[in-house]
Design a protein around this motif. Structure first.
Motif, PDB file in Angstrom:
ATOM      1  N   LYS A  90       0.853  -1.240   0.015  1.00 50.25           N
ATOM      2  CA  LYS A  90       0.001   0.103  -0.006  1.00 50.25           C
ATOM      3  C   LYS A  90       0.999   1.232  -0.040  1.00 50.25           C
ATOM      4  O   LYS A  90       1.950   1.299   0.473  1.00 50.25           O
ATOM      5  CB  LYS A  90      -0.879  -0.027   1.339  1.00 50.25           C
ATOM      6  CG  LYS A  90      -1.809  -1.224   1.349  1.00 50.25           C
ATOM      7  CD  LYS A  90      -2.963  -0.769   2.251  1.00 50.25           C
ATOM      8  CE  LYS A  90      -4.310  -1.675   2.118  1.00 50.25           C
ATOM      9  NZ  LYS A  90      -3.821  -2.970   2.807  1.00 50.25           N
ATOM     10  N   PRO A  91       0.162   2.389  -0.591  1.00 51.36           N
ATOM     11  CA  PRO A  91       0.984   3.572  -0.500  1.00 51.36           C
ATOM     12  C   PRO A  91       1.410   4.087   0.881  1.00 51.36           C
ATOM     13  O   PRO A  91       0.590   4.035   1.747  1.00 51.36           O
ATOM     14  CB  PRO A  91       0.257   4.863  -1.262  1.00 51.36           C
ATOM     15  CG  PRO A  91      -0.789   3.890  -1.969  1.00 51.36           C
ATOM     16  CD  PRO A  91      -1.101   2.600  -1.224  1.00 51.36           C
ATOM     17  N   VAL A  92       2.507   4.634   1.128  1.00 53.32           N
ATOM     18  CA  VAL A  92       3.063   5.078   2.253  1.00 53.32           C
ATOM     19  C   VAL A  92       3.562   6.397   2.331  1.00 53.32           C
ATOM     20  O   VAL A  92       4.432   6.694   1.399  1.00 53.32           O
ATOM     21  CB  VAL A  92       4.340   3.911   2.907  1.00 53.32           C
ATOM     22  CG1 VAL A  92       4.556   4.762   4.450  1.00 53.32           C
ATOM     23  CG2 VAL A  92       3.676   2.781   3.248  1.00 53.32           C
ATOM     24  N   GLU A  93       3.122   7.267   3.098  1.00 51.85           N
ATOM     25  CA  GLU A  93       3.682   8.749   3.044  1.00 51.85           C
ATOM     26  C   GLU A  93       4.795   8.797   3.853  1.00 51.85           C
ATOM     27  O   GLU A  93       4.955   8.356   5.116  1.00 51.85           O
ATOM     28  CB  GLU A  93       2.341   9.543   3.836  1.00 51.85           C
ATOM     29  CG  GLU A  93       2.627  11.228   3.368  1.00 51.85           C
ATOM     30  CD  GLU A  93       2.181  11.364   1.977  1.00 51.85           C
ATOM     31  OE1 GLU A  93       1.698  10.531   1.252  1.00 51.85           O
ATOM     32  OE2 GLU A  93       2.787  12.604   1.688  1.00 51.85           O
ATOM     33  N   VAL A  94       6.096   9.320   3.362  1.00 54.17           N
ATOM     34  CA  VAL A  94       7.257   9.636   4.011  1.00 54.17           C
ATOM     35  C   VAL A  94       7.534  10.895   4.251  1.00 54.17           C
ATOM     36  O   VAL A  94       7.073  11.756   3.499  1.00 54.17           O
ATOM     37  CB  VAL A  94       8.144   8.784   3.460  1.00 54.17           C
ATOM     38  CG1 VAL A  94       7.951   7.161   3.418  1.00 54.17           C
ATOM     39  CG2 VAL A  94       8.669   9.400   2.119  1.00 54.17           C
ATOM     40  N   SER A  95       8.595  11.088   4.899  1.00 56.93           N
ATOM     41  CA  SER A  95       9.236  12.543   5.113  1.00 56.93           C
ATOM     42  C   SER A  95      10.080  13.141   3.673  1.00 56.93           C
ATOM     43  O   SER A  95      10.437  12.228   2.960  1.00 56.93           O
ATOM     44  CB  SER A  95      10.412  12.621   6.172  1.00 56.93           C
ATOM     45  OG  SER A  95      11.441  11.521   5.764  1.00 56.93           O
ATOM     46  N   ASP A  96      10.184  14.399   3.603  1.00 60.06           N
ATOM     47  CA  ASP A  96      11.235  14.855   2.479  1.00 60.06           C
ATOM     48  C   ASP A  96      12.392  14.246   2.303  1.00 60.06           C
ATOM     49  O   ASP A  96      12.882  13.957   1.296  1.00 60.06           O
ATOM     50  CB  ASP A  96      11.266  16.292   2.687  1.00 60.06           C
ATOM     51  CG  ASP A  96       9.757  17.362   2.725  1.00 60.06           C
ATOM     52  OD1 ASP A  96       8.866  16.622   2.068  1.00 60.06           O
ATOM     53  OD2 ASP A  96       9.786  18.441   2.816  1.00 60.06           O
ATOM     54  N   ASP A  97      12.863  13.962   3.730  1.00 58.18           N
ATOM     55  CA  ASP A  97      14.331  13.306   3.657  1.00 58.18           C
ATOM     56  C   ASP A  97      14.266  11.867   3.090  1.00 58.18           C
ATOM     57  O   ASP A  97      15.194  11.783   2.191  1.00 58.18           O
ATOM     58  CB  ASP A  97      14.760  13.125   5.068  1.00 58.18           C
ATOM     59  CG  ASP A  97      14.920  14.518   5.726  1.00 58.18           C
ATOM     60  OD1 ASP A  97      15.712  15.344   5.086  1.00 58.18           O
ATOM     61  OD2 ASP A  97      14.551  14.828   7.063  1.00 58.18           O
ATOM     62  N   THR A  98      13.504  10.838   3.536  1.00 55.03           N
ATOM     63  CA  THR A  98      13.305   9.716   2.788  1.00 55.03           C
ATOM     64  C   THR A  98      12.961   9.674   1.489  1.00 55.03           C
ATOM     65  O   THR A  98      13.486   9.016   0.665  1.00 55.03           O
ATOM     66  CB  THR A  98      12.208   8.948   3.685  1.00 55.03           C
ATOM     67  OG1 THR A  98      12.689   9.028   5.111  1.00 55.03           O
ATOM     68  CG2 THR A  98      12.050   7.480   3.319  1.00 55.03           C
ATOM     69  N   ALA A  99      12.150  10.502   1.061  1.00 52.85           N
ATOM     70  CA  ALA A  99      11.704  10.756  -0.340  1.00 52.85           C
ATOM     71  C   ALA A  99      12.853  10.955  -1.211  1.00 52.85           C
ATOM     72  O   ALA A  99      13.353  10.666  -2.153  1.00 52.85           O
ATOM     73  CB  ALA A  99      10.624  11.674  -0.587  1.00 52.85           C
ATOM     74  N   ALA A 100      13.752  12.252  -0.583  1.00 49.46           N
ATOM     75  CA  ALA A 100      14.852  12.361  -1.339  1.00 49.46           C
ATOM     76  C   ALA A 100      16.089  11.414  -1.613  1.00 49.46           C
ATOM     77  O   ALA A 100      16.543  11.296  -2.593  1.00 49.46           O
ATOM     78  CB  ALA A 100      15.427  13.752  -0.734  1.00 49.46           C
ATOM     79  N   ILE A 101      16.120  10.631  -0.648  1.00 51.02           N
ATOM     80  CA  ILE A 101      17.188   9.534  -0.570  1.00 51.02           C
ATOM     81  C   ILE A 101      16.472   8.545  -1.564  1.00 51.02           C
ATOM     82  O   ILE A 101      17.404   8.020  -2.393  1.00 51.02           O
ATOM     83  CB  ILE A 101      17.433   8.811   0.764  1.00 51.02           C
ATOM     84  CG1 ILE A 101      18.066   9.991   1.709  1.00 51.02           C
ATOM     85  CG2 ILE A 101      18.300   7.832   0.529  1.00 51.02           C
ATOM     86  CD1 ILE A 101      18.055   9.598   3.221  1.00 51.02           C
ATOM     87  N   ILE A 102      15.293   8.124  -1.654  1.00 52.63           N
ATOM     88  CA  ILE A 102      14.649   7.060  -2.658  1.00 52.63           C
ATOM     89  C   ILE A 102      14.851   7.540  -4.121  1.00 52.63           C
ATOM     90  O   ILE A 102      15.215   6.760  -4.875  1.00 52.63           O
ATOM     91  CB  ILE A 102      13.275   6.592  -1.982  1.00 52.63           C
ATOM     92  CG1 ILE A 102      13.378   6.117  -0.629  1.00 52.63           C
ATOM     93  CG2 ILE A 102      12.773   5.633  -3.113  1.00 52.63           C
ATOM     94  CD1 ILE A 102      12.009   5.500  -0.220  1.00 52.63           C
ATOM     95  N   LEU A 156       7.714   6.082  -6.614  1.00 50.04           N
ATOM     96  CA  LEU A 156       7.710   7.188  -5.791  1.00 50.04           C
ATOM     97  C   LEU A 156       6.793   8.362  -6.400  1.00 50.04           C
ATOM     98  O   LEU A 156       7.313   8.885  -7.472  1.00 50.04           O
ATOM     99  CB  LEU A 156       9.445   7.778  -5.622  1.00 50.04           C
ATOM    100  CG  LEU A 156       9.482   8.889  -4.852  1.00 50.04           C
ATOM    101  CD1 LEU A 156       9.087   8.699  -3.363  1.00 50.04           C
ATOM    102  CD2 LEU A 156      10.880   9.348  -5.002  1.00 50.04           C
ATOM    103  N   ASN A 157       5.985   8.778  -5.946  1.00 51.12           N
ATOM    104  CA  ASN A 157       5.249  10.007  -6.278  1.00 51.12           C
ATOM    105  C   ASN A 157       5.168  10.991  -5.120  1.00 51.12           C
ATOM    106  O   ASN A 157       4.461  10.915  -4.030  1.00 51.12           O
ATOM    107  CB  ASN A 157       3.671   9.285  -6.394  1.00 51.12           C
ATOM    108  CG  ASN A 157       2.858   9.979  -7.744  1.00 51.12           C
ATOM    109  OD1 ASN A 157       3.333  11.203  -7.710  1.00 51.12           O
ATOM    110  ND2 ASN A 157       2.049   8.984  -8.131  1.00 51.12           N
ATOM    111  N   GLY A 158       5.786  12.132  -5.666  1.00 52.19           N
ATOM    112  CA  GLY A 158       5.961  13.303  -4.546  1.00 52.19           C
ATOM    113  C   GLY A 158       6.690  12.435  -3.162  1.00 52.19           C
ATOM    114  O   GLY A 158       7.740  11.908  -3.179  1.00 52.19           O
ATOM    115  N   ASN A 159       5.771  12.473  -1.999  1.00 54.12           N
ATOM    116  CA  ASN A 159       6.321  11.721  -0.735  1.00 54.12           C
ATOM    117  C   ASN A 159       5.732  10.758  -0.757  1.00 54.12           C
ATOM    118  O   ASN A 159       5.570   9.832   0.633  1.00 54.12           O
ATOM    119  CB  ASN A 159       6.084  12.844   0.399  1.00 54.12           C
ATOM    120  CG  ASN A 159       7.264  13.910   0.447  1.00 54.12           C
ATOM    121  OD1 ASN A 159       7.799  14.465  -0.481  1.00 54.12           O
ATOM    122  ND2 ASN A 159       7.567  14.301   1.649  1.00 54.12           N
TER     123      ASN A 159
END
Ligand code: AMP
Ligand code: MG
Length: 346
Positions: A90-102, A156-159
């Protein structure tokens, strides 16, 4: 536990050793005060030394490290990564930091044809590198786990991150590089004029050293990791190494197995490189590339570098040869008897 020693050489100053969680300040020769703190986080020893400002910059830096560890660790429950791994597709909302690393992980995965693959976690775990309960998995087990390794399936879609059910990711190959970038940013914002940090041997510097000289950084000898292999001088750069000695074990078959997995076959990457160091402006990029180059081997790594050249690198091969790029040639000092040569540009 990763017993990395502090290997920054700050000119003639004594080399700081890790003695647990402590802080100190001292008057510098230039009348600018320096502050230092050692801590253990992200499963490794870290050291932060700042110049100018006051000690509160170090408090902010330490908070930044702890905060990122709580988001990025695959073993802390409730972290962004743990929530992705238990998301059941399922989609999971993450922090900006985690999204940037992914985002960087997927980009580097694609740049390196999957040499960097943050979904290799099931294999990293199976070999025991997360727990220290090491074992050589059966070929059958490796084959079945390999079926769930493919960074291209991360959406990865936004965060918002979606990982297919049954897949697992771990950002250990990039987390410390990103953390270095954020620590430097935090120190700057909190009044430091200059700093040098070591996060488990990954070094990053900003500003001018008080005596005006360049920051001098040592890179470990992968064959005798207690010794330095070379030194280089840097400005505001990150120096990030992936080495086979960092986490490894000797199997019942007498062979040494290490923590960087080749996603092509599920075994510890054994393509001729025992240490890959990347020197560049951004810790995140350097960390992603250091792991990828280790997996790529000498030829693939040189090819990747030639297509970009926005960074420098030092590679050590399993037959004890050092290869480095021309951008660091002026300050590269070989401390070993291993032959060292500059990688030709074409
Ligand atoms: P580094 O020290 O930056 O090279 O990161 C090594 C860590 O990244 C390992 O301890 C694993 O957690 C993870 N890892 C191992 N192999 C890979 C790989 N091929 N791609 C991405 N991450 C990996
Ligand atoms: Mg790395």
């Amino acid at each position: 536990m990763n017993l990395n020693k502090f290997f920054i050489l700050i000119a003639a100053a004594a080399v700081t050793s890790f003695t647990g969680c402590k802080g100190s300040s001292s008057a510098d020769t230039s009348a600018q005060r320096s502050f230092s703190r050692d801590l253990f986080a992200m499963d490794t020893y870290m050291s932060v030394r700042s110049y100018g400002g006051d000690e509160s910059a170090l408090d902010s830096a330490e908070n930044c490290i702890r905060d990122l560890e709580n988001k990025l660790s695959a073993t802390i429950s409730g972290s962004d990564v743990s929530r992705i791994n238990s998301g059941g597709g399922k989609p999971v909302e993450v922090s900006d930091d985690t999204a940037a690393i992914i985002r960087k992980a997927v980009e580097t995965g694609s740049l390196t044809g999957g040499a960097l693959d943050v979904t290799a976690y099931p294999l990293v775990r199976e070999w025991g590198f997360t727990t220290g309960s090491y074992k050589i998995p059966s070929q059958e087990r490796i084959d079945s786990l390999l079926a769930s390794v493919d960074y291209r399936k991360i959406v990865l879609n936004g965060n918002t991150v979606t990982l297919p059910d049954g897949m697992l990711l771990d950002l250990g190959a990039l987390a410390k590089g990103y953390t270095g970038d954020k620590v430097i940013e935090t120190l700057r914002e909190n009044g430091a004029d200059a700093a040098i940090i070591s996060l488990g041997g990954n070094v990053q510097a900003f500003g001018e050293k008080p005596d005006g000289s360049a920051w001098k950084v040592a890179v470990r000898d992968p064959f005798t990791p207690d010794n330095d292999m070379c030194t280089i001088e840097i400005g505001e750069k990150a120096v990030i190494t992936s080495g086979n000695y960092e986490r490894c074990f000797t199997g019942d078959d007498g062979k040494v197995y290490w923590h960087i997995i080749d996603p092509a076959d599920g075994f510890p990457a054994d393509n001729g490189i025992v240490s890959a160091t990347i020197i560049g402006d951004e810790g995140l990029t350097c960390d992603a590339l250091s792991t990828a180059m280790f997996v790529e081997g000498l030829e693939g790594a040189c090819e990747l570098w030639k297509n970009d050249r926005s960074y420098d690198m030092i590679l050590v091969t399993d037959d004890s040869r050092i290869f480095y790029t021309e951008g660091i040639a002026d300050s590269f000092t070989n401390l070993t008897s291993m032959p060292a040569e500059v990688i030709p540009v074409d």
